[in-house]
Design an enzyme around this catalytic site. Sequence first.
Site, PDB file in Angstrom:
ATOM      1  N   ILE A 167      10.028   7.165   8.898  1.00 37.75           N
ATOM      2  CA  ILE A 167       9.369   6.024   8.958  1.00 37.75           C
ATOM      3  C   ILE A 167       8.950   5.363  10.222  1.00 37.75           C
ATOM      4  O   ILE A 167       8.801   4.910  10.296  1.00 37.75           O
ATOM      5  CB  ILE A 167      10.696   5.341   8.622  1.00 37.75           C
ATOM      6  CG1 ILE A 167      11.371   5.377   6.738  1.00 37.75           C
ATOM      7  CG2 ILE A 167      10.694   3.732   8.979  1.00 37.75           C
ATOM      8  CD1 ILE A 167      12.872   5.163   7.122  1.00 37.75           C
ATOM      9  N   ARG A 248      20.779   3.784  10.241  1.00 35.07           N
ATOM     10  CA  ARG A 248      22.320   3.875  10.034  1.00 35.07           C
ATOM     11  C   ARG A 248      23.094   2.946  10.746  1.00 35.07           C
ATOM     12  O   ARG A 248      22.548   3.055  12.117  1.00 35.07           O
ATOM     13  CB  ARG A 248      21.968   5.503  10.010  1.00 35.07           C
ATOM     14  CG  ARG A 248      21.699   6.662   8.904  1.00 35.07           C
ATOM     15  CD  ARG A 248      22.593   5.744   7.754  1.00 35.07           C
ATOM     16  NE  ARG A 248      22.064   7.033   6.492  1.00 35.07           N
ATOM     17  CZ  ARG A 248      21.064   6.388   5.787  1.00 35.07           C
ATOM     18  NH1 ARG A 248      20.409   5.729   5.711  1.00 35.07           N
ATOM     19  NH2 ARG A 248      20.322   7.620   4.880  1.00 35.07           N
ATOM     20  N   GLU A 276      30.029  -0.982   6.935  1.00 37.95           N
ATOM     21  CA  GLU A 276      28.442  -1.918   6.017  1.00 37.95           C
ATOM     22  C   GLU A 276      29.387  -2.019   5.010  1.00 37.95           C
ATOM     23  O   GLU A 276      30.423  -0.839   4.230  1.00 37.95           O
ATOM     24  CB  GLU A 276      27.292  -1.059   5.885  1.00 37.95           C
ATOM     25  CG  GLU A 276      26.974  -1.098   5.483  1.00 37.95           C
ATOM     26  CD  GLU A 276      26.055  -0.203   5.013  1.00 37.95           C
ATOM     27  OE1 GLU A 276      24.891  -0.120   6.029  1.00 37.95           O
ATOM     28  OE2 GLU A 276      25.159  -0.259   4.108  1.00 37.95           O
ATOM     29  N   HIS A 295      21.538  -4.054   3.553  1.00 44.41           N
ATOM     30  CA  HIS A 295      20.731  -2.873   3.172  1.00 44.41           C
ATOM     31  C   HIS A 295      19.736  -3.304   2.637  1.00 44.41           C
ATOM     32  O   HIS A 295      19.906  -2.242   1.296  1.00 44.41           O
ATOM     33  CB  HIS A 295      21.376  -2.123   2.538  1.00 44.41           C
ATOM     34  CG  HIS A 295      21.814  -0.412   2.822  1.00 44.41           C
ATOM     35  ND1 HIS A 295      22.552   0.605   4.025  1.00 44.41           N
ATOM     36  CD2 HIS A 295      20.477   0.334   4.048  1.00 44.41           C
ATOM     37  CE1 HIS A 295      21.767   1.371   3.984  1.00 44.41           C
ATOM     38  NE2 HIS A 295      20.754   1.146   3.365  1.00 44.41           N
ATOM     39  N   ALA A 297      15.920  -2.898   3.591  1.00 45.22           N
ATOM     40  CA  ALA A 297      15.415  -2.341   3.544  1.00 45.22           C
ATOM     41  C   ALA A 297      14.333  -1.395   2.907  1.00 45.22           C
ATOM     42  O   ALA A 297      13.130  -1.004   3.245  1.00 45.22           O
ATOM     43  CB  ALA A 297      15.244  -2.034   5.092  1.00 45.22           C
TER      44      ALA A 297
END
Length: 337
Positions: A167, A248, A276, A295, A297
């Site tokens: 990424i 993360r 989370e 979350h 993306a």
Amino acid sequence: MPRKPTALLLMNSSTMKDQFDAIRMGRLAGLVELGAPAWTDSLADPEIASLLPDVEVLLTSWGVPRLDSEALDRMPRLRAVFHCAGTVRSFVTDELWQRGILVTTGAEANAIPVAEFTFASIVLSGKKAQVLGNASRISREDWSYVSAHGELGNIGRTIGVVGFSRIGRRVVELVRQLQDVTCLVADPYADPEAVAAAGARLVTLEELIPASDVVTIHAPALTETRHMIGAAQLAAMKDHATLINTARGSLVDTHALESACATGRIHAILDVTEPEPLPAGSVLYDLPNVVITPHIAGSLGTETRRMSDVAISELERYLAGKDLTAEVLAEHLDLIA
């Protein structure tokens, strides 16, 4: 005509519906024998008990159980696992490697939407768009708050990328679209020449943070990376700089971030958090300089089919005896997400 290996899809039901439409099931049917049922979310399902001894290929995704010795004993002919998602950490085991079972990942395909989301967040943070949008809910008839968040714009910015991962590399490539951008990368394992070829400069984390207008995190969650962004790193950020985390939650010390953002000096765009989701009482929910998304993306909905396509293409190469492009080896686990 060569015999087709028997295959089974192993994932949760919603993922199955998203990732394997009629087109992809048709591709699979041309390569492997699919049992009846062709899919399950549990290896303990009595409906598939008689099929498991013949399974040679698994196609897995979100919801796959750990493939430990008990699970593998039910599939003595298993030779390959083609994962239609990103990280394989949740299901791979020592037993899997010891039995010589091949594993591939769709992480490269999953990197695409994360990098796109990150780039969009970088551009929006240059204009402080999301933060100013939050402020508009309060200051409805007075736009003087626009000048309270530092200089706006995306020309001549310094973007700090923490982690030259799949990424991270894509983010570096995308930010080169911005005019007069300087891109810095912090990654102790990265090759300086590869970073330079991508259009960035390799520096230490200590150099990157105070120099960057935006710090975006793309490192794996490892013991040594836990809370790599803590109080000291947040204090070193420029005034009005933005921290973006799409990697993360454990990479950022949440308590330190709450304190730093509560001052209003820095901004944060968080697609992942620790824990989370955050507890309902977290101050981060109420701060106008913080944006939290649930979350999203990574690959969602139809985007997930890109990872199915990668897995099926890897299966084609495997059956043709060709080299694979997305194989995961046991030694890779120390460096990947």
